[in-house]
Design a protein around this motif. Structure first.
Motif, short mmCIF file in Angstrom:
data_model
loop_
_atom_site.label_atom_id
_atom_site.label_comp_id
_atom_site.label_asym_id
_atom_site.label_seq_id
_atom_site.Cartn_x
_atom_site.Cartn_y
_atom_site.Cartn_z
N THR A 14 0.80 -1.22 0.00
CA THR A 14 0.00 0.00 0.00
C THR A 14 0.84 1.27 0.00
O THR A 14 0.28 2.36 -0.12
CB THR A 14 -0.92 0.02 1.24
OG1 THR A 14 -0.12 -0.11 2.42
CG2 THR A 14 -1.91 -1.14 1.18
N GLY A 27 -9.36 -4.38 2.95
CA GLY A 27 -10.05 -3.31 2.26
C GLY A 27 -10.48 -2.20 3.18
O GLY A 27 -10.76 -2.39 4.37
N ALA A 28 -10.55 -0.98 2.61
CA ALA A 28 -10.82 0.21 3.41
C ALA A 28 -12.25 0.27 3.90
O ALA A 28 -12.53 0.94 4.90
CB ALA A 28 -10.49 1.46 2.59
N TYR A 64 -17.92 0.65 -0.67
CA TYR A 64 -16.90 1.66 -0.95
C TYR A 64 -16.53 2.28 0.38
O TYR A 64 -17.40 2.66 1.18
CB TYR A 64 -17.42 2.74 -1.90
CG TYR A 64 -16.41 3.85 -2.11
CD1 TYR A 64 -15.36 3.69 -3.02
CD2 TYR A 64 -16.49 5.04 -1.40
CE1 TYR A 64 -14.42 4.69 -3.21
CE2 TYR A 64 -15.55 6.05 -1.58
CZ TYR A 64 -14.52 5.87 -2.49
OH TYR A 64 -13.58 6.85 -2.67
N THR A 88 -13.10 4.36 2.82
CA THR A 88 -11.79 5.01 2.91
C THR A 88 -11.20 4.77 4.29
O THR A 88 -11.92 4.68 5.29
CB THR A 88 -11.90 6.52 2.66
OG1 THR A 88 -12.77 7.11 3.63
CG2 THR A 88 -12.43 6.80 1.26
N HIS A 111 -6.58 5.64 1.58
CA HIS A 111 -6.95 4.40 0.90
C HIS A 111 -8.42 4.49 0.50
O HIS A 111 -9.30 4.62 1.36
CB HIS A 111 -6.74 3.20 1.83
CG HIS A 111 -5.33 3.02 2.28
ND1 HIS A 111 -4.61 1.88 2.03
CD2 HIS A 111 -4.50 3.83 2.97
CE1 HIS A 111 -3.41 1.99 2.55
NE2 HIS A 111 -3.31 3.18 3.13
N LYS A 112 -8.69 4.38 -0.80
CA LYS A 112 -10.06 4.40 -1.31
C LYS A 112 -10.33 3.06 -1.98
O LYS A 112 -9.69 2.73 -2.98
CB LYS A 112 -10.25 5.56 -2.28
CG LYS A 112 -10.03 6.93 -1.63
CD LYS A 112 -10.23 8.07 -2.59
CE LYS A 112 -9.15 8.15 -3.64
NZ LYS A 112 -9.26 9.35 -4.50
N ASP A 113 -11.27 2.32 -1.43
CA ASP A 113 -11.45 0.93 -1.82
C ASP A 113 -12.86 0.68 -2.32
O ASP A 113 -13.84 0.98 -1.63
CB ASP A 113 -11.16 0.02 -0.62
CG ASP A 113 -11.15 -1.45 -1.00
OD1 ASP A 113 -10.10 -1.93 -1.43
OD2 ASP A 113 -12.20 -2.09 -0.83
N GLU A 140 -15.22 -2.46 -3.63
CA GLU A 140 -15.21 -3.92 -3.53
C GLU A 140 -16.56 -4.49 -3.94
O GLU A 140 -17.61 -3.96 -3.59
CB GLU A 140 -14.88 -4.32 -2.09
CG GLU A 140 -14.83 -5.81 -1.82
CD GLU A 140 -14.51 -6.10 -0.36
OE1 GLU A 140 -13.39 -5.78 0.06
OE2 GLU A 140 -15.40 -6.60 0.36
N ALA A 176 -11.56 -6.32 -5.89
CA ALA A 176 -11.34 -5.07 -5.18
C ALA A 176 -10.43 -4.16 -6.00
O ALA A 176 -9.43 -4.62 -6.57
CB ALA A 176 -10.73 -5.32 -3.81
N SER A 214 -8.38 -0.68 -5.33
CA SER A 214 -7.99 0.24 -4.26
C SER A 214 -7.03 1.29 -4.82
O SER A 214 -6.03 0.94 -5.46
CB SER A 214 -7.30 -0.52 -3.12
OG SER A 214 -8.15 -1.51 -2.60
#
Length: 903
Positions: free
Chosen positions: A184, A224-225, A689, A691, A728-730, A732, A750, A752
């Motif tokens: 990351t 994941g965020a 979604y 962060t 972090h913008k995820d 999924e 996912a 990210s």
């Protein structure tokens, strides 16, 4: 006067009236009894039952039976729901009318082999069944960990997709590195890409090997965020939440358990060292030519073993200088090695395997005793453990840990519950000075096959320099420092916390938590006076001392208020308000020096030269504010959302606050009344979604200076008051399928984006500084994950399941606000092996490769390749090498691979 018979009669009537009244009172109580079994007719002990409307709980006995008594004052003929849950089984419930008298309600629970009905507590706003969680959370409980792992993390291997667990060291007690869904950060200097670790709700500081793996009840992994948004700025790399065992499901009384196991440590496999040499020998191939100025080649020769004995039997603190070789392709190259010698000749005499001599399998043992109990509203779990892992390296003692745990839960009335968790461990270990390719293992790669590293001199000392080739200290016996450098690290760890929960009604719950985590480590490294070296080195020969005390302390506190409201039987909602406070304090002090006055004294005052003292103190404060909510409609549509606001002192002074959040949804398709495929027992579609953050290291926002000779300061790192966390913008999306209540399949995609990459960049010379930590880039991770669970045998006494895991991650640099640059690690020749530039996949190696085709040679050398007498030939490994030229034969003892031999 009262007649005796009449008195007796009146007494009998009075007693009968009392008995009738008591019986009538008891008859007003509601008593529910029954039995809980599995779908294979196995009794389920320790299953939990609850009537949420009355907040009454019960636990089944070992034969699966239970009894619930509701006082008459609470029996009004109302409708209630009796729910039952057991670890590893799908829960069940039964609606009934609560009336005076006895009722019998039996339950048969199905095996939950895919843990879809297991209760998840990580990343969610309230305890939630896994099937209803709208983002990725994987749970591994005790049913999937029948054999206790070496540590808390290795038990996840092969069980959770997207989890990469690697060990950078084989040293006992070393914590493996964990990567969730790929890297990351382009640069993680001063911090880690490991996930956030939580133990019993406590965000811990330090490492996990201090924990006792036998205490673990379950591990939950959030990738994941979206899932980690609940934890904010420190959870961008994901979350691993460990829950330890408690007595909540304990039977009445006290129950003891003992477990003991033993084994032997060894390395996974041998790694090859060179068994051939390129040194010049005489015509017999048994004596080596000595380099003598002004004399012809091989005018003087020597026996390798005799020369090694001569230089190592010197009585002083260092070896004598060995005879030189006219051509020496060793650690330091002498002579025209490329054109004159090839590494194809066997060593004369006996050959040894230095790896096998360095490896010494040692015993490992683990002994654990625990007790679980219940007395009325009090339940508890306590354990004591001793673990010793001697490792597999000669002269090292390995790792020893003693630990103690006490977990207590107390129910107070119907409204209050208190949970206390406490843990203490002390561990000792050696070998930390050999980490990262330390001197012993580096020197091991330099050992030729002719060397016996266990050889001792006439004084019983190991040869300090058994390797006669050039390179000096690089040719030190790898066992010397293992045997003669004293290294000791003692770690004390305490983790304690308490949670108080107040639930005055079924729709409101208030919870407060307070925890403390402290870890201290005392280190000593000592080379005694008279420490031997490969050559005269008074600084090292006179001994050295290093001592360090380091500590990390963490305080966490928080208050959570949760609310529930049912608008109808089909529409249920929940809400969360939360405040958290975090404080960490880290410090270390160390001192070192050399040239000891006296032998055997490890006090720092014994060092008389090159004395140095260092110390550091860092503090971190953080505040987190959360508001969230969710709804569930018709038991198949789930929505969830939250916002978190974090204030942290590690952010730049002008960017102290950051906002994170998520929105997520789940649709349980197989629960639709129109669902046409009953063989598919569960079909879940989910999307989210969210962060989360990646906090800077503790010192990145501040100016840094280097103190030079004479007390002068050199400007080094320019501070940055606008430094923000990585964001972090995820996004999924996933599908979960369960077939025939047995087979489980999960597929997740996912995407990210990690913005605001924290990178050290060069700054203008006018500032006087060299670099500055700044937000200057972005990463894009694309991840596919899949898991297939095949339970082949599921029985109370025997279970066998197979799990197939697949994951693929691609990390690409999509933005870089600085010119492209090379980077790497701090190890030798690895500082320039990666390149950061837009469009480059993170982790792509840059370096040299061997040529395998003549066409790859530049002109005019490509015309001198490929023919039977060409200068460049393809060797037995398929690599193009400078070879043999126009000669057709070569004499003994050294010829290139594949070259014809002649007289």
């Amino acid at each position: 006067m009262i007649h005796p018979r009449r008195a007796v009669f009146r007494g009998i009537v009075a007693v009968g009236a009392l008995l009738f009244s008591a019986t009538a009172a008891r008859a007003q109580d509601a008593v529910i009894t029954g039995r809980v079994i599995s779908d294979r007719q196995e009794p389920l002990g320790s299953a939990g039952l609850i009537i949420e409307e009355l907040r009454i709980t019960a636990t089944t006995t070992s034969d699966g039976r239970y009894t619930i008594t509701v006082p008459a004052a609470r029996v009004r003929g109302q409708e209630i729901v009796l729910r039952v849950r057991a670890i590893g089984f799908k829960p069940s419930s039964r609606a009934l009318t609560l009336t005076a008298g006895s009722q019998t309600i039996d339950f048969t629970l199905l095996y939950d082999v895919n843990l879809l009905q297991a209760v998840v507590v990580t990343g969610v706003q309230e305890a939630t069944e896994a099937v209803k969680v709208p983002f990725f959370v994987s749970r591994v409980d005790s049913s999937q960990m029948p054999v206790v792992g070496q540590d808390a993390l290795t038990q996840l291997k092969g069980k959770v997709p997207g989890v990469e667990i690697t060990s950078g060291s084989g040293r006992p007690g070393a914590q493996p590195s964990v990567l969730l869904r790929g890297p990351t950060s382009i640069n993680s200097q001063g911090r880690s890409q490991d996930p956030l670790y939580i133990v019993d709700g406590i965000q811990i500081s330090g490492q996990l090997p201090d924990l006792n793996p036998s205490d673990i009840e379950s591990i939950e992994v959030v990738e994941g965020a979206a899932g980690s948004a609940l934890y904010g700025a420190y959870a961008g790399n994901g979350v691993i939440n460990i829950t330890t065992r408690s007595g909540r499901r304990a039977l009445d009384g006290v129950h003891f358990s003992l477990r003991s196991e033993g084994g032997v440590g060894d390395i996974e496999r041998d790694f090859g060292l060179a068994h051939f040499q390129a040194l010049v020998t005489d015509e017999t191939g048994t004596r080596f030519c000595q380099a003598v100025t002004g004399q012809p080649l091989c005018a003087r020769t020597f026996d390798y073993n005799a020369e090694a004995a001569r230089i190592n039997n010197a009585p002083g603190d260092f070896a004598l200088n060995p005879a030189g070789f006219p051509v020496d392709p060793g650690a330091t190259i002498a002579g025209n090695t490329l054109r004159q010698r090839f590494q194809v000749s066997p060593w004369p005499g006996t050959s040894y395997n230095a790896v096998a001599q360095t490896v010494h399998p040692n015993a490992s043992t683990r002994n654990n005793a625990d007790m679980t109990g219940r007395f009325a509203g009090t339940t508890f779990y306590a354990s004591a453990s001793n673990e010793t892992d001697g490792g597999a390296i000669r002269f090292l003692q390995g790792f020893t840990r003693n630990s103690f745990r006490a977990n207590v839960d107390q129910v107070i009335g119907t409204d209050w519950t208190v949970a206390v968790r406490s843990f203490y461990s002390r561990s000792t270990q050696d070998g930390l000075n050999q980490e990262g390719g330390g001197q012993a293992f580096f020197r091991l790669t330099r050992v030729p096959a002719v060397v016996n590293v266990l050889q001792t001199d006439t004084l019983g000392r190991l040869y300090i320099r058994p390797n006669l080739q050039g390179g000096g200290s690089q040719n030190e016996n790898p066992l010397w420092s293992l045997q003669n450098t004293e290294r000791s690290d003692i770690t004390d760890r305490f983790i304690g916390g308490g949670i108080v929960q107040y639930s005055p009604t079924s729709w409101f719950k208030l919870e407060g938590n307070l925890s403390y985590d402290v870890r201290t480590q005392n280190s000593l490294q000592f080379n005694d006076k008279g420490f031997r070296t490969t050559s005269n080195n008074p600084t090292a020969n006179n001994g050295s001392i290093f001592r360090q005390n380091a500590g990390d302390r963490g305080l966490n506190a928080g208050v959570n208020a949760s609310f529930n409201h049912d608008f109808s039987a089909d529409l249920r909602t929940h809400y969360l308000l939360s405040y958290s406070y975090r404080y960490t304090y880290s410090d270390f002090e160390n001192g070192q020096g050399n040239t000891l006055l006296a032998k055997g004294i490890t006090s720092l005052i014994n060092a008389t030269a090159n004395q140095a003292i260092r110390s550091s103190v860092t503090e971190l404060r953080g505040i987190g504010l959360i508001a969230g909510g969710g709804l569930e409609y018709k038991n198949r549509y789930v929505l969830d959302g939250l916002i978190r606001r974090d204030g942290l002192s590690v952010f730049g002074s002008d960017q102290r606050w950051a906002t994170f959040g998520r929105a997520a949804a789940t649709w349980l398709v197989a629960r639709e009344p129109w669902w046409p495929v009953p063989q598919i027992s569960e079909l879940k579609l989910r999307g989210s979604y969210g962060t989360a953050g990646g906090a800077p290291n503790l010192t990145a926002q501040y100016e840094a200076f280097t103190l030079g000779a004479g007390g002068t300061f050199t400007l080094d790192v320019l501070g940055n008051s606008n430094l923000r966390p990585e964001l972090h913008k995820d996004l999924e999306a996933a599908v979960d399928v369960e077939l025939l209540n047995r087979y489980g399949l999960n597929v997740t995609y996912a995407r990210s984006t990690i913005d605001h990459q924290i990178i050290p960049v060069p700054v203008s010379a006018s500032t006087g500084f060299q670099t500055q930590w700044t937000n200057a880039g972005a990463l894009l991770n694309k991840t596919w994950e899949a898991s297939l669970n095949l339970p082949l045998i599921q029985h109370h006494d025997l279970s066998w399941s197979m799990r197939f895991i697949y994951d693929r991650n691609r990390s690409t640099i999509t933005a870089l606000d600085v010119p492209p640059f090379f980077y790497g690690s701090t190890l030798q020749a690895t500082d320039q092996i990666f390149q950061a530039k837009v469009g480059e996949r993170l982790g792509t190696f840059y370096g040299r490769r061997f040529i395998t085709s003549c066409s790859e040679l530049p002109a005019p050398y490509n015309t001198q390749c490929g023919g039977p007498t060409s200068a460049f030939q393809r060797n037995d490994d398929g690599v193009i090498v400078w070879g043999w030229g126009s000669r057709t034969t070569c004499g003994k003892p050294s010829c290139p691979v594949g070259a014809p031999r002649g007289a």
